[in-house]
Design a protein around this motif. Structure first.
Motif, PDB file in Angstrom:
ATOM      1  N   GLN A  39      36.750  55.177  42.458  1.00 50.12           N
ATOM      2  CA  GLN A  39      36.673  54.090  41.274  1.00 50.12           C
ATOM      3  C   GLN A  39      37.086  52.880  41.576  1.00 50.12           C
ATOM      4  OE1 GLN A  39      37.089  54.958  36.786  1.00 50.12           O
ATOM      5  NE2 GLN A  39      38.590  53.573  37.287  1.00 50.12           N
ATOM      6  N   ILE A  40      36.217  51.927  41.511  1.00 53.62           N
ATOM      7  CA  ILE A  40      36.639  50.465  41.601  1.00 53.62           C
ATOM      8  C   ILE A  40      37.029  49.844  40.581  1.00 53.62           C
ATOM      9  CG2 ILE A  40      35.885  48.356  42.758  1.00 53.62           C
ATOM     10  CD1 ILE A  40      34.143  49.763  44.465  1.00 53.62           C
ATOM     11  N   GLU A  41      36.098  50.025  39.371  1.00 57.81           N
ATOM     12  CA  GLU A  41      36.444  49.408  37.998  1.00 57.81           C
ATOM     13  C   GLU A  41      36.015  50.431  37.125  1.00 57.81           C
ATOM     14  OE1 GLU A  41      35.731  44.652  38.824  1.00 57.81           O
ATOM     15  OE2 GLU A  41      33.819  45.926  38.463  1.00 57.81           O
ATOM     16  N   GLN A  42      36.831  50.560  35.851  1.00 56.31           N
ATOM     17  CA  GLN A  42      36.719  51.440  34.690  1.00 56.31           C
ATOM     18  C   GLN A  42      35.825  50.911  33.778  1.00 56.31           C
ATOM     19  OE1 GLN A  42      40.373  52.869  33.140  1.00 56.31           O
ATOM     20  NE2 GLN A  42      39.270  54.655  31.953  1.00 56.31           N
ATOM     21  N   GLU A  43      34.467  51.562  33.481  1.00 53.07           N
ATOM     22  CA  GLU A  43      33.894  51.220  32.271  1.00 53.07           C
ATOM     23  C   GLU A  43      34.851  51.116  31.061  1.00 53.07           C
ATOM     24  OE1 GLU A  43      30.233  52.773  29.368  1.00 53.07           O
ATOM     25  OE2 GLU A  43      30.932  53.878  31.303  1.00 53.07           O
ATOM     26  N   TRP A  47      39.306  44.036  32.528  1.00 49.95           N
ATOM     27  CA  TRP A  47      38.614  43.262  33.767  1.00 49.95           C
ATOM     28  C   TRP A  47      39.620  42.413  34.559  1.00 49.95           C
ATOM     29  CZ3 TRP A  47      37.714  38.059  35.489  1.00 49.95           C
ATOM     30  CH2 TRP A  47      36.941  37.716  36.488  1.00 49.95           C
ATOM     31  N   ASP A  48      40.288  42.833  35.560  1.00 47.66           N
ATOM     32  CA  ASP A  48      41.338  42.225  36.343  1.00 47.66           C
ATOM     33  C   ASP A  48      40.900  41.238  37.354  1.00 47.66           C
ATOM     34  OD1 ASP A  48      40.199  43.923  38.347  1.00 47.66           O
ATOM     35  OD2 ASP A  48      42.015  45.049  38.739  1.00 47.66           O
ATOM     36  N   HIS A  51      35.541  41.052  42.063  1.00 50.37           N
ATOM     37  CA  HIS A  51      34.951  41.831  43.336  1.00 50.37           C
ATOM     38  C   HIS A  51      33.687  41.368  43.794  1.00 50.37           C
ATOM     39  CE1 HIS A  51      38.172  44.565  43.573  1.00 50.37           C
ATOM     40  NE2 HIS A  51      38.415  44.716  42.064  1.00 50.37           N
ATOM     41  N   ASN A  81      31.269  43.799  38.089  1.00 51.44           N
ATOM     42  CA  ASN A  81      31.185  43.323  36.794  1.00 51.44           C
ATOM     43  C   ASN A  81      31.373  41.740  36.476  1.00 51.44           C
ATOM     44  OD1 ASN A  81      31.004  45.583  34.953  1.00 51.44           O
ATOM     45  ND2 ASN A  81      32.428  46.616  35.970  1.00 51.44           N
ATOM     46  N   ASN A  91      35.213  45.687  30.822  1.00 58.11           N
ATOM     47  CA  ASN A  91      34.142  46.048  31.969  1.00 58.11           C
ATOM     48  C   ASN A  91      33.037  46.744  31.146  1.00 58.11           C
ATOM     49  OD1 ASN A  91      35.662  44.966  34.242  1.00 58.11           O
ATOM     50  ND2 ASN A  91      36.504  47.107  34.390  1.00 58.11           N
ATOM     51  N   TYR A 105      38.075  39.901  46.783  1.00 57.31           N
ATOM     52  CA  TYR A 105      38.764  39.990  45.275  1.00 57.31           C
ATOM     53  C   TYR A 105      39.354  38.614  44.933  1.00 57.31           C
ATOM     54  CZ  TYR A 105      41.853  41.294  41.671  1.00 57.31           C
ATOM     55  OH  TYR A 105      42.560  41.688  40.437  1.00 57.31           O
TER      56      TYR A 105
END
Length: 228
Positions: A39-43, A47-48, A51, A81, A91, A105
């Protein structure tokens, strides 16, 4: 054939930057690497940062009622995202590596400061956002009015056109998507996709191995798209 790698200079978001601006950007860009299925980003997660895919392919998806629908496959040079960059919030999609993935990033605060100071980058990001909205509208239409076999045939033809490798048997497409991922992309379930692929094999239209699908008869595959 090696997988494509997108350099900073070739990223569509940054092509209009001057050399000194790209140099300053390069000093704040970090690189991150994710193994396949990570996992790169979590739904729904915070938002950090921004990417942008350097190499590999990323699945953007949404979950509902225990099922996942793949909304887009992100290729090198494209951001993940981006809605939270402009509007804040969480996200919109989950992002998972389909292959080994490297990304450029920018942390959230750095990304917002950089984008706010570069109108060309803002416009490029908004074009990307507009394109994704249009793709989602097209996806919704296809799932409402196009049968699964036609969607699968269209996807195979597009993969052959964009990423296929010519062999003695036909055009080979790497099997980067699992049957489950492919079903998610087609808006159906694994059992249906397995059945459709088996039918294509039985009819001699494709040849399937563990790591690739070889298109033996593109004309018959195109006919499946035209029928719907």
């Amino acid at each position: 054939m090696s997988d494509p790698v997108c350099s900073v200079e070739a990223i569509p978001l940054f092509v209009e930057l001057s050399a000194p601006e790209r140099e300053r950007l390069g000093r704040v860009l970090a690189e991150r690497t994710f193994q396949r299925d990570r996992q790169i980003e979590q739904e729904g997660g915070s938002w950090d940062g921004l990417h942008i895919v350097k190499s590999g392919r990323v699945k953007l998806g949404k979950r509902s009622m225990g099922r996942e629908l793949t909304m887009a496959i992100v290729e090198p040079g494209e951001p993940l995202n981006i809605a939270p960059l402009f509007g804040g919030g969480a996200n919109v999609f989950g992002a998972h590596a389909l292959t080994r993935v490297s990304t450029y990033y920018l942390p959230a605060a750095v990304a917002r400061a950089f984008v706010s100071g570069h109108a060309a980058v803002q416009k490029a990001l908004l074009r990307t956002l507009n394109m994704r909205i249009r793709k989602l509208a097209s996806l919704a239409s296809e799932m409402s009015f196009t049968a699964v076999d036609a969607r699968l045939a269209a996807w195979l033809l597009a993969e052959a056109r964009d990423r296929g490798i010519r062999t003695e048997r036909g055009i080979a497409v790497k099997r980067e998507l699992s049957t489950r991922d492919l079903a998610s992309l087609m808006g159906t379930v694994r059992r249906v996709i397995s059945r459709e692929i088996a039918e294509l094999r039985c009819q001699g239209i494709v040849e399937v191995t563990r790591d690739r699908i070889v298109i033996l008869d593109r004309e018959r595959l195109r006919a499946r798209v035209r029928e719907h």
